[in-house]
Design a protein around this motif. Structure first.
Motif, PDB file in Angstrom:
ATOM      1  N   ASP A  29       0.861  -1.427  -0.025  1.00  0.00           N
ATOM      2  CA  ASP A  29       0.056   0.004  -0.400  1.00  0.00           C
ATOM      3  C   ASP A  29       0.584   1.155  -0.034  1.00  0.00           C
ATOM      4  N   ARG A 122     -18.686  -5.406   7.947  1.00  0.00           N
ATOM      5  CA  ARG A 122     -18.387  -4.860   7.149  1.00  0.00           C
ATOM      6  C   ARG A 122     -16.878  -4.318   6.701  1.00  0.00           C
ATOM      7  N   ASP A 123     -16.454  -3.897   5.739  1.00  0.00           N
ATOM      8  CA  ASP A 123     -15.416  -4.095   4.894  1.00  0.00           C
ATOM      9  C   ASP A 123     -14.942  -2.693   5.665  1.00  0.00           C
ATOM     10  N   ASP A 124     -13.631  -2.550   6.075  1.00  0.00           N
ATOM     11  CA  ASP A 124     -12.528  -2.364   7.114  1.00  0.00           C
ATOM     12  C   ASP A 124     -11.723  -0.603   6.597  1.00  0.00           C
ATOM     13  N   LYS A 125     -11.687  -0.563   5.736  1.00  0.00           N
ATOM     14  CA  LYS A 125     -10.961  -0.152   4.627  1.00  0.00           C
ATOM     15  C   LYS A 125     -12.677   1.043   4.334  1.00  0.00           C
ATOM     16  N   THR A 126     -13.505   0.652   3.853  1.00  0.00           N
ATOM     17  CA  THR A 126     -14.551   1.570   3.450  1.00  0.00           C
ATOM     18  C   THR A 126     -15.992   1.324   3.740  1.00  0.00           C
ATOM     19  N   GLY A 127     -15.729   0.765   4.594  1.00  0.00           N
ATOM     20  CA  GLY A 127     -17.270   0.652   5.499  1.00  0.00           C
ATOM     21  C   GLY A 127     -18.128  -0.023   5.049  1.00  0.00           C
ATOM     22  N   ALA A 128     -17.450  -0.300   3.585  1.00  0.00           N
ATOM     23  CA  ALA A 128     -19.381  -1.049   3.587  1.00  0.00           C
ATOM     24  C   ALA A 128     -19.943  -2.282   3.926  1.00  0.00           C
ATOM     25  N   GLY A 241     -12.702   1.202  10.125  1.00  0.00           N
ATOM     26  CA  GLY A 241     -11.747   1.332   9.936  1.00  0.00           C
ATOM     27  C   GLY A 241     -11.721   2.890   9.767  1.00  0.00           C
ATOM     28  N   PRO A 242     -12.635   3.605   9.798  1.00  0.00           N
ATOM     29  CA  PRO A 242     -12.918   5.013   9.120  1.00  0.00           C
ATOM     30  C   PRO A 242     -12.999   5.582  11.166  1.00  0.00           C
TER      31      PRO A 242
END
Length: 305
Positions: A29, A122-128, A241-242
């Motif tokens: 990354d 839920r996605d740890d980067k996007t929160g989806a 994530g956020p």
């Protein structure tokens, strides 16, 4: 706030750190520091134990990695894998392939453990949102039985013990779910990696868990949460994530839980335990981790570790 006055020696606790404390969440990354810098700085901070982090971040050739760690005075305590075993038999082969890659490297580096993190709902980067945040009874049965199978096979083939890591935004998170998971699994095959920050994030009491389920605690991750930011995260339903980007995981001793009592409770178990510092900081400025790591190591020494 935990006192910085010297405490009795925690002779059974082996302190280390991990790529996570340098803002590393992914194998590759552009927002992350190069692996050489991580190794240089973790050694400079006074740690001798590290985890492998996401597979592929550090060199996966054991010869190369052994040379790089040895010349810095570093040793490996564990590898880390991500699993979604509540999905049942359909994910077993794919999961095992991922686990085997990590286990081969961990074994070659002399590690004793494999940290197993459940998949996120839920996605740890996007929160989806990826799936429901609660499991059905059948999914709980699959999670328990396949984790036991994983523990047995990892031990038989690689000589490692799995330690399951309760984690925010996964199905093993709160005290209720952690206890349900422990009660559903064989203590001989499945131990816990108690992450003090994640457990506090989800409302749990680490000292209580150690005192109640001490025989199941096989590994520690040391982390704190900022209570004010956590209150905001809970009120708004902010994804993990956020929330990390917001600073919910903070430098000790500025947050909760107090790490001194946690380490004291762990010492009383009478067994050797790794306690690996993991301050989630993704993303972070490249120059931020080193001074935090040095202060954290000094703080842990003041606790006797």
């Amino acid at each position: 706030m935990t006192s910085l006055s010297p405490q009795p020696s925690l002779s059974r606790i082996r302190i280390g750190s991990a790529p996570d404390s340098w803002g590393v969440w992914f194998p590759d990354d552009p927002q992350q520091v190069p692996w050489q810098r991580f190794l240089d700085e973790v050694a400079q901070s006074g740690y001798e134990w590290i985890e492998l982090g996401p597979y592929g971040y550090l060199p996966t050739d054991p010869t190369v990695l052994t040379e790089e760690t040895s010349r810095r005075g570093l040793k490996v305590s564990a590898g880390t894998v991500f699993t979604g075993l509540h999905h049942g038999e359909s994910v077993w082969e794919k999961t095992w392939a991922h686990v085997a890659d990590n286990a081969v490297l961990a074994q070659a580096m002399g590690a004793e453990h494999l940290v197993v993190i459940p998949s996120f709902w839920r996605d740890d980067k996007t929160g989806a949102v990826l799936e429901p945040d609660t499991l059905t009874p059948e999914q709980w049965r699959d999670l328990a039985s396949l984790t036991e199978r994983l523990g047995q096979r990892v031990r038989e083939e690689y000589g490692l013990r799995i330690v399951v890591h309760p984690h925010a935004d996964t199905h093993i998170d709160s005290e209720e779910n952690v206890v349900r998971f422990l009660d559903a699994t064989d203590s001989d095959l499945v131990s816990l990696c108690l992450d003090t920050g994640h457990y506090a994030y989800c409302g749990g009491d680490s000292v209580k868990l150690i005192e109640t389920y001490g025989s199941r605690i096989g590994y520690l991750h040391l982390k704190q949460v900022d209570p004010e930011i956590l209150a905001d995260v809970r009120a708004k339903g902010t994804p993990f994530g956020p929330a990390v980007a917001q600073g919910v995981m903070c430098e000790p001793p500025k947050g909760v839980p107090e790490l001194g009592p946690v380490l004291s409770a762990a010492q009383k178990l009478g067994v050797e335990l790794f306690a690996i510092v993991e301050q989630d900081m993704y993303p972070c400025e490249p120059d931020a981790p080193l001074p935090i790591a040095m202060r954290t190591r000094a703080f842990l020494r003041s606790c006797g570790a």
